[in-house]
Scaffold this active site. Structure first.
Site, PDB file in Angstrom:
ATOM      1  CG  ASP A  88      -4.992   0.400  -3.944  1.00 55.52           C
ATOM      2  OD1 ASP A  88      -4.901   1.419  -3.248  1.00 55.52           O
ATOM      3  OD2 ASP A  88      -5.284   0.421  -5.155  1.00 55.52           O
ATOM      4  CB  ALA A  89      -9.664   1.454  -2.005  1.00 54.19           C
ATOM      5  CE1 TYR A  90     -12.087   5.326  -4.375  1.00 55.62           C
ATOM      6  CE2 TYR A  90     -10.219   5.814  -2.958  1.00 55.62           C
ATOM      7  CZ  TYR A  90     -11.577   5.857  -3.206  1.00 55.62           C
ATOM      8  OH  TYR A  90     -12.430   6.423  -2.301  1.00 55.62           O
ATOM      9  NE  ARG A 107      -5.829   5.197 -10.068  1.00 53.90           N
ATOM     10  CZ  ARG A 107      -5.797   5.128  -8.754  1.00 53.90           C
ATOM     11  NH1 ARG A 107      -6.281   6.115  -8.020  1.00 53.90           N
ATOM     12  NH2 ARG A 107      -5.282   4.074  -8.152  1.00 53.90           N
ATOM     13  CG  ASN A 110      -2.877   7.133  -1.611  1.00 51.47           C
ATOM     14  OD1 ASN A 110      -2.153   6.957  -0.645  1.00 51.47           O
ATOM     15  ND2 ASN A 110      -2.414   7.158  -2.851  1.00 51.47           N
TER      16      ASN A 110
END
Length: 225
Positions: A9-11, A45, A122
């Site tokens: 996942d990135a964030y 967030r 996402n």
């Protein structure tokens, strides 16, 4: 089957989603944020994730940049900080989020072992390109996969299916790593081996599956494969 492919996942996992608010608070003109940047970052967030789930459930997809802006507008209003200049600065900084300190060495260790590495996020392709370029980790990734390919946000199963379609691997050959407990659980339910990066020491989510591993940061990911 042995693990051949490690997906991140990135964030919140590779990139610190609090970095934009923290940086803005330390800049000239950031007085509004000095004592409240952590709360703003948290609400930004949380609402970002809430909006992605609500859009997925309602079938009202848009790209993650729109979700990110909508979430920030809500958070700024909630904290009574709806200043146009501050809004634009926070959004600009979101394109330059810092990677966590251990990320480059961790990815290099995985590549040194001949493993495939990629992002599954996402985020929109443009957002992810900005973050990867800013962090200088592009050469350590084989691909950056965005939900825009299927038009629905995580944890929809079609998102996780992008990995096997791209790399021709079985789910059992994939280690999926996320800082989101719900994401790690959903990926485990899909059939991936999963690792939850639990930096905040939170309890496990009560969902239909559980991650196989729980880590305090990303530094030990190479030990899992």
């Amino acid at each position: 089957m042995p693990i051949t492919t490690v997906i991140f996942d990135a964030y919140g996992t590779l990139f610190d989603v609090t970095a934009a608010a923290r940086a803005a608070a330390g800049e000239p003109g950031g007085e509004l944020l000095r004592d409240r940047w952590e709360a703003l970052a948290r609400d930004w967030r949380d609402r970002q994730l809430d909006y992605s789930w609500l859009r997925a459930t309602a079938g009202r997809h848009c790209d993650f940049w729109q979700v990110t802006q909508d979430a920030l507008d809500w958070a700024l209003a909630a904290h009574r900080m709806a200043e146009p200049v501050l809004r634009e600065r926070l959004l600009a900084l979101y394109w330059e989020l810092e990677a966590y300190p251990e990320v480059p060495d961790m990815l290099a260790a995985l590549k040194g072992r001949g493993l495939t590495t990629a992002i599954l996020s996402n985020g929109s392709p443009a957002m992810l390109e900005g973050a990867v370029t800013s962090a200088g980790i592009g050469e350590l990734l084989d691909a950056v996969l965005s939900v825009e390919e299927v038009g629905v946000f995580k944890p929809h199963g079609s998102v996780y299916a992008l990995v096997c379609a791209r790399f021709g691997c079985a789910p059992s050959e994939v280690l999926f790593v996320s800082s989101n407990g719900w994401d790690a659980a959903a990926a485990a339910g899909y059939g991936f081996a999963t690792a939850w990066v639990n930096r905040a020491g939170l309890p496990r989510e009560r969902l239909w599956a559980e991650p196989a591993h729980e880590l305090r940061d990303l530094s030990t990911v190479p030990e899992l494969v």
